[in-house]
Design an enzyme around this catalytic site. Structure first.
Site, PDB file in Angstrom:
ATOM      1  N   SER A   1      35.167  39.898  36.852  1.00  0.00           N
ATOM      2  CA  SER A   1      35.873  40.105  38.126  1.00  0.00           C
ATOM      3  C   SER A   1      35.604  41.526  38.572  1.00  0.00           C
ATOM      4  O   SER A   1      35.313  42.412  37.756  1.00  0.00           O
ATOM      5  CB  SER A   1      37.377  39.901  37.914  1.00  0.00           C
ATOM      6  OG  SER A   1      38.133  40.382  39.010  1.00  0.00           O
TER       7      SER A   1
ATOM      8  N   TYR B   1      45.296  41.175  33.125  1.00  0.00           N
ATOM      9  CA  TYR B   1      44.069  40.785  33.822  1.00  0.00           C
ATOM     10  C   TYR B   1      43.134  41.981  33.967  1.00  0.00           C
ATOM     11  O   TYR B   1      41.931  41.886  33.701  1.00  0.00           O
ATOM     12  CB  TYR B   1      44.418  40.210  35.192  1.00  0.00           C
ATOM     13  CG  TYR B   1      43.255  39.521  35.874  1.00  0.00           C
ATOM     14  CD1 TYR B   1      42.905  38.219  35.528  1.00  0.00           C
ATOM     15  CD2 TYR B   1      42.511  40.156  36.853  1.00  0.00           C
ATOM     16  CE1 TYR B   1      41.850  37.572  36.141  1.00  0.00           C
ATOM     17  CE2 TYR B   1      41.449  39.518  37.486  1.00  0.00           C
ATOM     18  CZ  TYR B   1      41.120  38.221  37.120  1.00  0.00           C
ATOM     19  OH  TYR B   1      40.058  37.592  37.721  1.00  0.00           O
TER      20      TYR B   1
END
Length: 271
Positions: A136, A149
């Site tokens: 990401s 995350y």
């Protein structure tokens, strides 16, 4: 890498980016095993592709799950040439607790390491193999509202870097995919989550750039595999953001603090 007639495994392939990658790989002549915790989603994705795909219900966060995916590929098509570590979760909002950390580390990081441990011996013997880490932009920048995350995506990028550097001369290629917002069930789940930290996460993703389709990510990833290109940026603006961070780290942290303050006001003040 010439992808035609290769055998691939895609984790989390029942929906979102994983499903789009499986479809795009098959469209480019790859035989694909689609792994997912949700058996029905995996089966549906494989049926959508046809004879070039098979589905395996598996938990990619466990060694047994990765082992079953590799075995499924060998049983249906042959040895794995290409592994796509796509399965991932957003995890708990805020800092989370030890259980939250165990869960997100298992799927967002350890799954990648486990796959490499299982596949590298065969790849090194054959002198070829390709590993795709779906990380990401949070792994290059950060993720407001979600420590787990942000940290695990940084770690996924770091592991992919190490793999690419260590084994490039052994015939093993690596690509690391780092998009901003992508229109997937994961983003939908973040958008619908309640609580200030969850809403900060959602708004930071949506406001960071255009939300693109999973198909766009898949097409860019296949191009990168063919070119043996490490960094895959479906949102080109991430490169400028990353350069800005490196050029003035303290300034970047200050800017991110201002963004967080603004988002915090948005989600806590009455509209």
């Amino acid at each position: 890498m010439q992808v035609e007639n290769k055998v691939a495994v895609v984790t989390g392939g029942g929906s979102g980016i994983g499903r789009a990658l499986a479809i795009e790989l098959a469209r480019n002549g790859v035989q694909v095993v689609i792994g997912d915790l949700d058996e029905h989603k995996a089966t549906d994705a494989a049926k959508c592709i046809g004879d070039a795909a098979a589905s395996v219900q598996a938990d990619a966060s466990t060694v047994d799950g990765i082992t079953s995916l590799i075995a499924g590929a060998e049983r249906n098509f042959g040895p794995v040439d290409l592994f796509v570590a796509n399965a991932g979760i957003m995890g708990a909002a805020g800092l989370g607790d030890s259980g939250d950390w165990d869960k997100i580390l298992a799927i967002n990081l350890r799954a990648h390491i486990n796959a490499a441990e299982l596949l590298l011996p065969g790849w090194l013997t054959r002198g070829s193999g390709y590993f795709v880490s779906v990380a990401s932009a949070a792994g290059l920048l950060t993720q407001l509202g979600s420590a787990g995350y942000a940290v695990t995506k940084h770690a996924a990028v770091g592991f992919a870097e190490w793999l690419a550097i260590t084994h490039s001369e052994d015939g093993i290629g690596v690509s690391c995919v780092c998009p901003l917002g992508v229109d997937t069930p994961l983003l939908d789940a973040v958008r619908s989550s309640q609580g200030p930290s969850s809403q900060i996460s959602a708004r930071s993703i949506i406001k960071s750039g255009r939300v693109i389709s999973a198909a766009e990510v898949a097409a860019e990833t296949i191009d990168a595999i063919r070119e043996d290109r490490f960094m895959v940026l479906p949102h080109p603006e991430v490169l400028d953001m990353f350069r800005g961070k490196g050029a003035d780290y303290d300034g970047w942290v200050a800017r991110m603090r201002r963004v967080q303050r603004s988002l915090r006001r948005d989600v806590t003040e009455p509209q």
